[in-house]
Write a protein that holds these residues in place. Sequence first.
Motif, PDB file in Angstrom:
ATOM      1  N   LEU A  74      34.125  35.556  57.792  1.00 35.89           N
ATOM      2  CA  LEU A  74      32.748  35.562  57.299  1.00 35.89           C
ATOM      3  C   LEU A  74      32.215  36.984  57.185  1.00 35.89           C
ATOM      4  O   LEU A  74      31.533  37.320  56.213  1.00 35.89           O
ATOM      5  CB  LEU A  74      31.850  34.728  58.220  1.00 35.89           C
ATOM      6  N   ALA A  75      32.538  37.828  58.147  1.00 36.55           N
ATOM      7  CA  ALA A  75      32.092  39.223  58.088  1.00 36.55           C
ATOM      8  C   ALA A  75      32.707  39.941  56.884  1.00 36.55           C
ATOM      9  O   ALA A  75      32.028  40.736  56.215  1.00 36.55           O
ATOM     10  CB  ALA A  75      32.453  39.947  59.382  1.00 36.55           C
ATOM     11  N   GLN A  76      33.965  39.666  56.577  1.00 32.92           N
ATOM     12  CA  GLN A  76      34.599  40.295  55.413  1.00 32.92           C
ATOM     13  C   GLN A  76      33.986  39.801  54.106  1.00 32.92           C
ATOM     14  O   GLN A  76      33.800  40.585  53.162  1.00 32.92           O
ATOM     15  CB  GLN A  76      36.107  40.034  55.421  1.00 32.92           C
ATOM     16  N   VAL A  77      33.655  38.516  54.034  1.00 35.31           N
ATOM     17  CA  VAL A  77      32.998  37.990  52.834  1.00 35.31           C
ATOM     18  C   VAL A  77      31.644  38.662  52.661  1.00 35.31           C
ATOM     19  O   VAL A  77      31.269  39.056  51.549  1.00 35.31           O
ATOM     20  CB  VAL A  77      32.859  36.450  52.918  1.00 35.31           C
ATOM     21  N   ARG A  78      30.906  38.813  53.756  1.00 38.35           N
ATOM     22  CA  ARG A  78      29.615  39.498  53.688  1.00 38.35           C
ATOM     23  C   ARG A  78      29.790  40.941  53.217  1.00 38.35           C
ATOM     24  O   ARG A  78      29.047  41.425  52.361  1.00 38.35           O
ATOM     25  CB  ARG A  78      28.923  39.490  55.045  1.00 38.35           C
ATOM     26  N   ASN A  79      30.795  41.621  53.755  1.00 37.70           N
ATOM     27  CA  ASN A  79      31.038  43.011  53.361  1.00 37.70           C
ATOM     28  C   ASN A  79      31.372  43.111  51.879  1.00 37.70           C
ATOM     29  O   ASN A  79      30.887  44.017  51.188  1.00 37.70           O
ATOM     30  CB  ASN A  79      32.160  43.608  54.198  1.00 37.70           C
ATOM     31  N   LYS A  80      32.191  42.194  51.377  1.00 37.39           N
ATOM     32  CA  LYS A  80      32.543  42.212  49.947  1.00 37.39           C
ATOM     33  C   LYS A  80      31.328  41.911  49.083  1.00 37.39           C
ATOM     34  O   LYS A  80      31.138  42.539  48.025  1.00 37.39           O
ATOM     35  CB  LYS A  80      33.655  41.195  49.654  1.00 37.39           C
ATOM     36  N   ALA A  81      30.492  40.961  49.505  1.00 39.96           N
ATOM     37  CA  ALA A  81      29.290  40.633  48.737  1.00 39.96           C
ATOM     38  C   ALA A  81      28.334  41.821  48.713  1.00 39.96           C
ATOM     39  O   ALA A  81      27.743  42.132  47.669  1.00 39.96           O
ATOM     40  CB  ALA A  81      28.605  39.401  49.326  1.00 39.96           C
ATOM     41  N   MET A  82      28.183  42.491  49.837  1.00 37.37           N
ATOM     42  CA  MET A  82      27.301  43.664  49.881  1.00 37.37           C
ATOM     43  C   MET A  82      27.858  44.811  49.037  1.00 37.37           C
ATOM     44  O   MET A  82      27.104  45.517  48.367  1.00 37.37           O
ATOM     45  CB  MET A  82      27.098  44.121  51.323  1.00 37.37           C
ATOM     46  N   ALA A  83      29.175  44.979  49.049  1.00 36.88           N
ATOM     47  CA  ALA A  83      29.790  46.027  48.224  1.00 36.88           C
ATOM     48  C   ALA A  83      29.573  45.725  46.744  1.00 36.88           C
ATOM     49  O   ALA A  83      29.264  46.637  45.956  1.00 36.88           O
ATOM     50  CB  ALA A  83      31.274  46.149  48.542  1.00 36.88           C
ATOM     51  N   ALA A  84      29.709  44.456  46.363  1.00 40.42           N
ATOM     52  CA  ALA A  84      29.484  44.081  44.966  1.00 40.42           C
ATOM     53  C   ALA A  84      28.022  44.298  44.581  1.00 40.42           C
ATOM     54  O   ALA A  84      27.722  44.810  43.495  1.00 40.42           O
ATOM     55  CB  ALA A  84      29.876  42.623  44.746  1.00 40.42           C
ATOM     56  N   TYR A  85      27.108  43.936  45.459  1.00 36.22           N
ATOM     57  CA  TYR A  85      25.687  44.141  45.198  1.00 36.22           C
ATOM     58  C   TYR A  85      25.376  45.629  45.032  1.00 36.22           C
ATOM     59  O   TYR A  85      24.678  46.030  44.097  1.00 36.22           O
ATOM     60  CB  TYR A  85      24.855  43.550  46.341  1.00 36.22           C
ATOM     61  N   ASN A  86      25.905  46.450  45.930  1.00 36.35           N
ATOM     62  CA  ASN A  86      25.668  47.892  45.842  1.00 36.35           C
ATOM     63  C   ASN A  86      26.249  48.478  44.565  1.00 36.35           C
ATOM     64  O   ASN A  86      25.655  49.372  43.957  1.00 36.35           O
ATOM     65  CB  ASN A  86      26.228  48.601  47.070  1.00 36.35           C
ATOM     66  N   GLU A  87      27.396  47.990  44.150  1.00 36.05           N
ATOM     67  CA  GLU A  87      28.008  48.459  42.905  1.00 36.05           C
ATOM     68  C   GLU A  87      27.141  48.099  41.703  1.00 36.05           C
ATOM     69  O   GLU A  87      26.944  48.913  40.796  1.00 36.05           O
ATOM     70  CB  GLU A  87      29.405  47.861  42.750  1.00 36.05           C
ATOM     71  N   ILE A  88      26.602  46.898  41.712  1.00 35.51           N
ATOM     72  CA  ILE A  88      25.719  46.474  40.615  1.00 35.51           C
ATOM     73  C   ILE A  88      24.462  47.333  40.599  1.00 35.51           C
ATOM     74  O   ILE A  88      23.978  47.731  39.530  1.00 35.51           O
ATOM     75  CB  ILE A  88      25.374  44.972  40.742  1.00 35.51           C
ATOM     76  N   MET A  89      23.936  47.627  41.768  1.00 38.96           N
ATOM     77  CA  MET A  89      22.704  48.428  41.830  1.00 38.96           C
ATOM     78  C   MET A  89      22.941  49.865  41.355  1.00 38.96           C
ATOM     79  O   MET A  89      22.010  50.525  40.884  1.00 38.96           O
ATOM     80  CB  MET A  89      22.144  48.442  43.259  1.00 38.96           C
ATOM     81  N   ARG A  90      24.161  50.356  41.462  1.00 41.68           N
ATOM     82  CA  ARG A  90      24.474  51.713  40.999  1.00 41.68           C
ATOM     83  C   ARG A  90      24.695  51.790  39.490  1.00 41.68           C
ATOM     84  O   ARG A  90      24.734  52.864  38.924  1.00 41.68           O
ATOM     85  CB  ARG A  90      25.707  52.246  41.715  1.00 41.68           C
ATOM     86  N   MET A  91      24.875  50.644  38.845  1.00 44.94           N
ATOM     87  CA  MET A  91      25.117  50.650  37.393  1.00 44.94           C
ATOM     88  C   MET A  91      23.897  51.168  36.652  1.00 44.94           C
ATOM     89  O   MET A  91      22.768  50.844  36.997  1.00 44.94           O
ATOM     90  CB  MET A  91      25.430  49.234  36.904  1.00 44.94           C
ATOM     91  N   GLN A  92      24.147  51.936  35.650  1.00 43.55           N
ATOM     92  CA  GLN A  92      23.068  52.452  34.824  1.00 43.55           C
ATOM     93  C   GLN A  92      22.870  51.515  33.636  1.00 43.55           C
ATOM     94  O   GLN A  92      23.821  51.091  33.008  1.00 43.55           O
ATOM     95  CB  GLN A  92      23.378  53.850  34.339  1.00 43.55           C
ATOM     96  N   VAL A  93      21.634  51.223  33.374  1.00 40.91           N
ATOM     97  CA  VAL A  93      21.309  50.303  32.271  1.00 40.91           C
ATOM     98  C   VAL A  93      20.818  51.088  31.082  1.00 40.91           C
ATOM     99  O   VAL A  93      20.132  52.025  31.175  1.00 40.91           O
ATOM    100  CB  VAL A  93      20.246  49.280  32.704  1.00 40.91           C
TER     101      VAL A  93
END
Length: 97
Positions: A78-97
Motif C-alpha cells: 500500500l505504501a508503494q502504491v501511494r508513492n507511485k500515485a504521488m509521483a504520478a501526481y507530481n509529474e502531472i503538476m510539473r507539466m507545462q500547459v
Amino acid sequence: MMTGIDGINKISLNTEPLPDRISRRNPEFARRMEEAIKDVNSKQHIADDSIEKVIQGEMGIHEGMMALGKADTSLKILAQVRNKAMAAYNEIMRMQV
C-alpha cells in the motif's frame, strides 16, 4: 490596414463548469484505494489479535508470524502504491500547459 481574425477567442482550460467536471469523474480509483486501506487495516488488526493469542498460548508462533508477515507485506505494498500515485501526481503538476 490589419484586421483581427474572426472566430479566435481566448482559450481557457476552465471553460467547463465545476459540477460538469465532477460528474464526469470516475470514482473507481478512489473506491479501490479505500478498499485497499480497509483491507490493510483489517490485516493489522488480525496481526494484533494473533500476537495476543500467541502470548496467551492460544495460537502457535508460526501462525502468529504468518499473520504478522501478511500485515507487513500488505502495508508495504500500500505504501508503494501511494508513492507511485504521488509521483504520478507530481509529474502531472510539473507539466507545462
